[in-house]
Design an enzyme around this catalytic site. Structure first.
Site, PDB file in Angstrom:
ATOM      1  N   HIS A  73       0.714  -1.060   0.036  1.00 35.16           N
ATOM      2  CA  HIS A  73      -0.268  -0.143  -0.038  1.00 35.16           C
ATOM      3  C   HIS A  73       0.664   1.617   0.408  1.00 35.16           C
ATOM      4  CE1 HIS A  73      -2.744   3.254   1.259  1.00 35.16           C
ATOM      5  NE2 HIS A  73      -1.747   3.093   2.361  1.00 35.16           N
ATOM      6  N   HIS A  98       3.933   7.668   5.227  1.00 33.50           N
ATOM      7  CA  HIS A  98       3.046   7.752   5.674  1.00 33.50           C
ATOM      8  C   HIS A  98       1.761   6.579   6.931  1.00 33.50           C
ATOM      9  CE1 HIS A  98       0.505   5.476   3.330  1.00 33.50           C
ATOM     10  NE2 HIS A  98      -0.555   5.717   3.641  1.00 33.50           N
ATOM     11  N   GLU A 102       1.518   5.930  12.999  1.00 28.26           N
ATOM     12  CA  GLU A 102       0.317   5.867  13.323  1.00 28.26           C
ATOM     13  C   GLU A 102      -0.467   3.819  13.322  1.00 28.26           C
ATOM     14  OE1 GLU A 102      -3.599   6.714  10.545  1.00 28.26           O
ATOM     15  OE2 GLU A 102      -4.766   5.975  11.704  1.00 28.26           O
ATOM     16  N   ASP A 103       0.746   3.246  12.739  1.00 28.02           N
ATOM     17  CA  ASP A 103       0.115   1.963  12.750  1.00 28.02           C
ATOM     18  C   ASP A 103       1.211   0.579  13.279  1.00 28.02           C
ATOM     19  OD1 ASP A 103      -2.507   2.581  11.915  1.00 28.02           O
ATOM     20  OD2 ASP A 103      -1.423   2.137   9.923  1.00 28.02           O
ATOM     21  N   ASP A 164      -2.982   8.848  -1.031  1.00 30.32           N
ATOM     22  CA  ASP A 164      -3.236   7.548  -0.245  1.00 30.32           C
ATOM     23  C   ASP A 164      -4.977   7.261  -0.176  1.00 30.32           C
ATOM     24  OD1 ASP A 164      -3.483   5.618   2.002  1.00 30.32           O
ATOM     25  OD2 ASP A 164      -3.862   7.798   3.447  1.00 30.32           O
ATOM     26  N   ASP A 284     -23.316  16.023 -24.907  1.00 31.09           N
ATOM     27  CA  ASP A 284     -21.420  15.687 -24.631  1.00 31.09           C
ATOM     28  C   ASP A 284     -21.041  14.682 -23.699  1.00 31.09           C
ATOM     29  OD1 ASP A 284     -22.948  17.361 -22.823  1.00 31.09           O
ATOM     30  OD2 ASP A 284     -21.162  18.771 -22.364  1.00 31.09           O
TER      31      ASP A 284
HETATM   32 MN    MN Z   1      -2.709   4.471   4.435  1.00 29.32          MN
END
Ligand code: MN
Length: 749
Positions: A73, A98, A102-103, A164, A284
């Site tokens: 990911h 990223h 947090e994880d 993300d 269109d």
């Molecule tokens: Mn993520």
């Protein structure tokens, strides 16, 4: 000839052994490095490797819902940053890391130690965004404000966040359905408009299409199917349209690409909904795009040359020329758009731009935004961020209001309006003459009484259009009023009006304070905190400022003061006297007790002739007063009526206190303005509450929806304020409803 928007490849099923899995991860990482190669400087490769290994190690035991190793990911998000947004090495490192803080066990300090403060700050921003977005949904508007504060620190935070989100949307299939719906609606509500505003058209389109796939699966599948069925026919038409143009452009020595591009499923669906037409009637379904390879100094000239060649071949529609060459959009978009009459009399949109402009159109201004070098492209972007920062730091409204203001001020498409001297101002669509006045200067705004658009006189509420030349007319007697807040759409104007109203109220309250001081002295009491608190409590006003203000505007006349006991210099609230039952429609309203001027409406007062003021449409239960008019008898106004202060100040002797009695026979027309999230069946839900549950008659209903939000006005016949309040409460409790406000039905018919 037809290109399709990039979609997600089907997920491979993960039943690989650990060795194969490792190889797979390395394969993805190598592809990322290849994509970055042109941007690599000395030492970058080592840094990237370090970030990759750190993230891979931290996530090594984790898997995504699809079963694949989690690290795929962050690599995919990094790939989107590089290939689809055009970001560089530092952003790639941030994208790889990223989700670590947090994880996983990695801390911000670890990242700062290994990669420095710049990268740590961005990762911190990304961590904060995901934690705020995950909490309770009622908090989201407030959280969004926080997100924007982070975003204005460094736009890369929001760009990586968009990458993300895009990857999460592409892989949403493996989530539970309720999670899918939540993520998809958040995407269409916040992230797609943000992507649009950042100039990331492709990402915006894909986010909208993917959201629709989950939120409106049937409509999505139906349109996708129809598009596929009609593809052959469309390709044939596009080829026929392009052929003569290709020859002309080639003969003139242009280097170019020309192709037809289908419109997104989401935009076709919007058109079907908005215009109430069928798929066949959407004319269109595609646009023709001409992309020129021109040197920068000849770009504009070449685009217009091509425009001229195309319109020699096909007749243009004069109203459909959009020149974003001379006035690029604030998100950086530059192009020339026109709509011409193609073969078989069909209207066809043609977009003309150069390779450079195309890159900006696809990757956003971010592609050109050189964070370190400080190029001139930053200007427009910076200006936009500057405006957001200004609003964020001055605004004190609650989250939901803020989100709404933000969407209309900063995410909406803009119009260009000119001053008499030819200076251009950019405003969001829907802006009025009053917004324009505030855009020039707040001192012009507060004195604005009207405007001249192309020399024609218009009211301050006049909605402006792109290209209007506007001259503001001011008067020194003018003052902002409460209803101006409904006229403006820009956050700047709203804030300035609120400031001015507060200031005005404070000034008026000064007079009230003086009156109160004298009245207290006349009964032997003092103007002190104790006495003020007693009076605030007695008159049930929110603050001493309101008390003074209402005294000044004669909404409170202090007659009751004579019933107060005075001990020393302190006053004491008198004990309530028995209330006469049949006039006690609302015993809490103390000021009406034993008042000789009291007039009661309803059953017992048929003899009194009265009319309801058109300016504020009072209904039973409202706080009202009567105004003795010549010829028309008594006219009933709401105490909150914009004319009230003036009437009471200038004609105090003709104002009489009035009060309602219960009366269920007559009903009164009033209006409600409802704002909420657009959702299927919303009208149904609303009308069910009104006419189904409460059995109230609807006299008119209009609903307009735009960008996932709807705004509706409903005119209803109610018996009294109680009934109206019940209705408002019930409507507010419906899911997705953001605000329900009363307006005076007569003024907006
Ligand atoms: Mn993520």
């Amino acid at each position: 000839m037809e290109q399709t928007t990039g979609g997600a490849a089907a997920l491979p099923t993960y039943n690989l052994n650990p060795e194969q899995e490792k190889k797979e991860i390395v394969r993805h990482y190598r592809a990322l490095l290849r994509a970055l190669r042109p941007k690599l400087k000395k030492g970058d490769k080592e840094l990237l490797r370090h970030a990759f290994e750190m993230a891979a190690d931290a996530h090594k035991t984790m898997r995504r819902k699809s079963g694949e190793p989690y690290i795929l990911h962050p690599i995919a998000v990094a790939m989107i940053c590089v290939e689809e947004i055009g970001l560089g090495v530092r952003s790639t490192i941030c994208a790889l890391l990223h989700d670590t803080v947090e994880d996983t066990d990695i801390s911000l300090e670890d990242i700062e130690r290994e990669f420095g403060t710049e990268i740590a700050r961005i990762v911190d921003g990304l961590t904060k965004i995901s934690t705020v977005m995950d909490t309770n949904s009622s908090q989201q508007a407030e959280n969004f404000k926080k997100i924007l504060l982070t975003l204005t620190d460094d736009p890369r935070v929001i760009l990586i966040k968009l990458a993300d989100r895009l990857h999460n949307m592409r892989t949403l299939d493996s989530m539970k359905q309720e999670k899918q719906l939540k993520i998809a609606s958040e995407t269409v509500w916040v992230y797609a408009p943000l992507a649009h505003r950042m100039g990331l058209y492709n990402i915006k389109t894909e986010l909208e299409d993917l959201s629709m796939k989950y939120l409106e699966p049937e409509a999505y599948r139906e349109i996708a199917k129809r598009l596929a069925e009609t593809k052959r026919e469309r390709t044939r038409y596009i080829n026929e349209f392009i052929r003569p143009l290709k020859d002309k452009l080639q003969n003139s020595g242009f280097n170019f690409e020309i192709y037809g591009r289908p419109k997104s499923i989401h935009s076709i669906w919007n058109k079907i909904k908005k215009k109430g037409v069928s798929f066949e009637e959407v004319y269109d379904l595609f646009a023709i795009r001409v992309i020129l390879d021109s040197p920068q100094e000849k770009e504009k000239e070449d685009c217009w040359k091509v425009y001229s060649m195309i319109t020699d071949e096909y007749m243009p529609s004069p109203e459909r020329l959009r020149d974003w060459l001379s006035n690029p959009k604030s998100n950086g978009y530059e192009a020339l758009h026109t709509t011409v009459m193609g073969p078989q009399g069909k209207w066809v949109e043609v977009q003309i731009r150069t390779k450079r402009m195309n890159e900006i159109a696809e990757k956003g201004l971010a592609a050109h935004y050189k964070y370190k070098e400080g190029s001139n492209d930053e200007d427009r972007f910076d200006k936009w961020f500057g405006q957001i920062r200004e609003v964020l730091t001055t605004q004190d409204t609650d989250g939901v209001d803020f989100l709404q203001d933000f969407k209309t001020s900063f995410l909406a498409e803009e119009i260009y309006v000119y001053t008499p001297k030819g200076e251009v101002k950019m405003l969001p669509t829907g802006s009025t003459a009053l917004d324009f006045a505030f855009a020039i200067h707040s001192a012009i705004g507060t004195k604005c009484i009207g405007a001249k658009v192309h020399h024609k006189l218009v009211p301050i509420s006049h909605k402006l259009r792109s290209g209007d030349q506007v001259e503001i007319i001011t008067s020194n007697k003018q003052k902002p009023s409460e209803d101006w807040l409904n006229i403006v759409v820009t956050a700047k104007a709203k804030n300035k009006i609120k400031d001015a109203l507060r200031e005005e109220k404070r000034k008026i309250a000064e007079d009230g304070k003086y009156v109160l001081q004298r009245r207290l002295e006349s009964i032997g009491a003092a103007y002190n905190q104790h006495n003020i608190d007693e009076l605030v409590q007695f008159y049930k006003v929110p603050s001493s400022l309101d008390l003074n203000y209402r005294i000044a505007t004669k909404q409170i006349d202090l007659k009751e003061l004579k019933d107060f006991q005075v001990l020393g210099d302190k006053i004491e609230i008198p004990k309530p006297k028995p209330v006469i039952p049949d006039i006690a429609a609302d015993p809490s309203r103390q000021y009406s007790r034993k008042d000789s001027e009291l007039i009661i409406f309803g059953e017992s007062s048929d003899k009194i002739m009265y009319t309801l003021a058109k300016c504020c449409n009072p209904i039973p239960g409202d706080d009202v007063f009567g105004f003795v008019s010549v010829g028309k008898g008594l006219i009933i106004h709401r105490t909150s009526c914009p004319n009230a202060a003036q009437l009471m100040a200038n004609y105090g002797h003709r104002v009489v206190k009035t009060k309602w009695a219960k009366n269920k026979e007559i009903s009164f027309l009033t209006g409600l303005k409802i704002v909420g999230l657009d959702d299927v069946g919303v009208i149904n839900k609303i009308t069910n509450v009104i006419s189904g549950d409460l059995k109230i008659n609807i006299s008119g209903l209009t609903i307009e929806s735009r960008e996932g939000l709807f705004e509706g006005t409903i005119k209803v016949f109610v018996h009294d304020k109680e009934e109206l309040e019940e209705l408002v409460l019930r409507l507010k409790s419906l899911q997705g409803i953001q605000s329900v406000e009363r307006f005076d039905a007569e003024t907006v018919s």
